[in-house]
Design a protein around this motif. Structure first.
Motif, mmCIF file in Angstrom:
data_model
loop_
_atom_site.group_PDB
_atom_site.id
_atom_site.type_symbol
_atom_site.label_atom_id
_atom_site.label_comp_id
_atom_site.label_asym_id
_atom_site.label_seq_id
_atom_site.Cartn_x
_atom_site.Cartn_y
_atom_site.Cartn_z
ATOM 1 N N TRP A 230 0.856 -1.189 0.000
ATOM 2 C CA TRP A 230 0.000 0.000 0.000
ATOM 3 C C TRP A 230 0.892 1.240 0.000
ATOM 4 O O TRP A 230 1.826 1.342 0.781
ATOM 5 C CB TRP A 230 -0.902 0.014 1.233
ATOM 6 C CG TRP A 230 -1.991 -1.012 1.156
ATOM 7 C CD1 TRP A 230 -1.991 -2.244 1.721
ATOM 8 C CD2 TRP A 230 -3.222 -0.881 0.451
ATOM 9 N NE1 TRP A 230 -3.153 -2.897 1.411
ATOM 10 C CE2 TRP A 230 -3.938 -2.076 0.626
ATOM 11 C CE3 TRP A 230 -3.800 0.131 -0.323
ATOM 12 C CZ2 TRP A 230 -5.192 -2.292 0.074
ATOM 13 C CZ3 TRP A 230 -5.059 -0.088 -0.864
ATOM 14 C CH2 TRP A 230 -5.731 -1.281 -0.670
ATOM 15 N N LEU A 231 0.599 2.176 -0.893
ATOM 16 C CA LEU A 231 1.432 3.372 -1.009
ATOM 17 C C LEU A 231 1.476 4.188 0.273
ATOM 18 O O LEU A 231 2.499 4.773 0.602
ATOM 19 C CB LEU A 231 0.962 4.250 -2.169
ATOM 20 C CG LEU A 231 1.698 4.020 -3.489
ATOM 21 C CD1 LEU A 231 1.585 2.600 -3.965
ATOM 22 C CD2 LEU A 231 1.265 5.004 -4.521
ATOM 23 N N ASP A 232 0.388 4.210 1.022
ATOM 24 C CA ASP A 232 0.377 5.026 2.235
ATOM 25 C C ASP A 232 1.320 4.480 3.307
ATOM 26 O O ASP A 232 1.611 5.177 4.270
ATOM 27 C CB ASP A 232 -1.041 5.185 2.791
ATOM 28 C CG ASP A 232 -1.609 3.904 3.371
ATOM 29 O OD1 ASP A 232 -1.400 2.821 2.782
ATOM 30 O OD2 ASP A 232 -2.264 3.978 4.419
ATOM 31 N N GLN A 233 1.829 3.270 3.131
ATOM 32 C CA GLN A 233 2.757 2.687 4.090
ATOM 33 C C GLN A 233 4.223 2.921 3.716
ATOM 34 O O GLN A 233 5.128 2.519 4.431
ATOM 35 C CB GLN A 233 2.483 1.188 4.235
ATOM 36 C CG GLN A 233 1.119 0.913 4.845
ATOM 37 C CD GLN A 233 0.922 1.672 6.149
ATOM 38 O OE1 GLN A 233 1.614 1.407 7.125
ATOM 39 N NE2 GLN A 233 0.011 2.635 6.166
ATOM 40 N N ILE A 234 4.461 3.582 2.585
ATOM 41 C CA ILE A 234 5.821 3.858 2.113
ATOM 42 C C ILE A 234 6.320 5.170 2.728
ATOM 43 O O ILE A 234 5.685 6.216 2.584
ATOM 44 C CB ILE A 234 5.871 3.943 0.581
ATOM 45 C CG1 ILE A 234 5.442 2.609 -0.030
ATOM 46 C CG2 ILE A 234 7.269 4.341 0.104
ATOM 47 C CD1 ILE A 234 5.270 2.651 -1.543
ATOM 48 N N ALA A 235 7.458 5.093 3.400
ATOM 49 C CA ALA A 235 8.083 6.292 3.957
ATOM 50 C C ALA A 235 9.004 6.945 2.924
ATOM 51 O O ALA A 235 9.083 8.167 2.831
ATOM 52 C CB ALA A 235 8.874 5.953 5.216
ATOM 53 N N ARG A 236 9.700 6.101 2.138
ATOM 54 C CA ARG A 236 10.656 6.627 1.157
ATOM 55 C C ARG A 236 10.899 5.597 0.068
ATOM 56 O O ARG A 236 10.848 4.398 0.309
ATOM 57 C CB ARG A 236 11.971 6.972 1.852
ATOM 58 C CG ARG A 236 12.911 7.784 0.980
ATOM 59 C CD ARG A 236 14.098 8.331 1.746
ATOM 60 N NE ARG A 236 15.106 7.298 1.903
ATOM 61 C CZ ARG A 236 15.669 6.939 3.051
ATOM 62 N NH1 ARG A 236 15.336 7.524 4.164
ATOM 63 N NH2 ARG A 236 16.579 5.996 3.094
#
Length: 100
Positions: A82-88
């Motif tokens: 899920w993109l919202d779980q990507i920090a960097r």
């Protein structure tokens, strides 16, 4: 994948952040994703993700997206993130190119 998501977003700032991440995830790009929980995963982006409408557990409609990674050297491996779980996002292609 159904149209259910753990988290959905409706505020413009969160949607812009998701769209910005999409810009960093080109199809066939080799990336390392550093996740908000401190873990990471690497692989090749199968296709550039797109924001989509989902519903959360409370039936609230909003935006989120996933990216699917694969590893050519491990054909049976793939992972949806899920993109919202990507920090960097780190680009392995760029790192390798700059070393040559």
């Amino acid at each position: 994948m159904g149209r259910a998501a753990e988290r959905v977003y409706t505020d413009p700032a969160s949607i812009r952040r998701l769209e910005s991440l999409i810009g960093e995830l080109p199809a066939n790009g080799h990336v390392v994703l550093l996740l908000k929980d401190g873990s990471s995963c690497d692989g090749v982006v199968v296709t550039r993700p797109n924001v989509q409408l989902f519903r959360d557990a409370d039936e609230r409609e909003g935006i989120n997206a996933t990216v699917k990674l694969e590893r050519p050297d491990v054909p049976a491996w793939s992972r949806q993130v899920w993109l919202d779980q990507i920090a960097r996002v780190e680009h392995v292609d760029s790192i390798m190119a700059s070393e040559n």
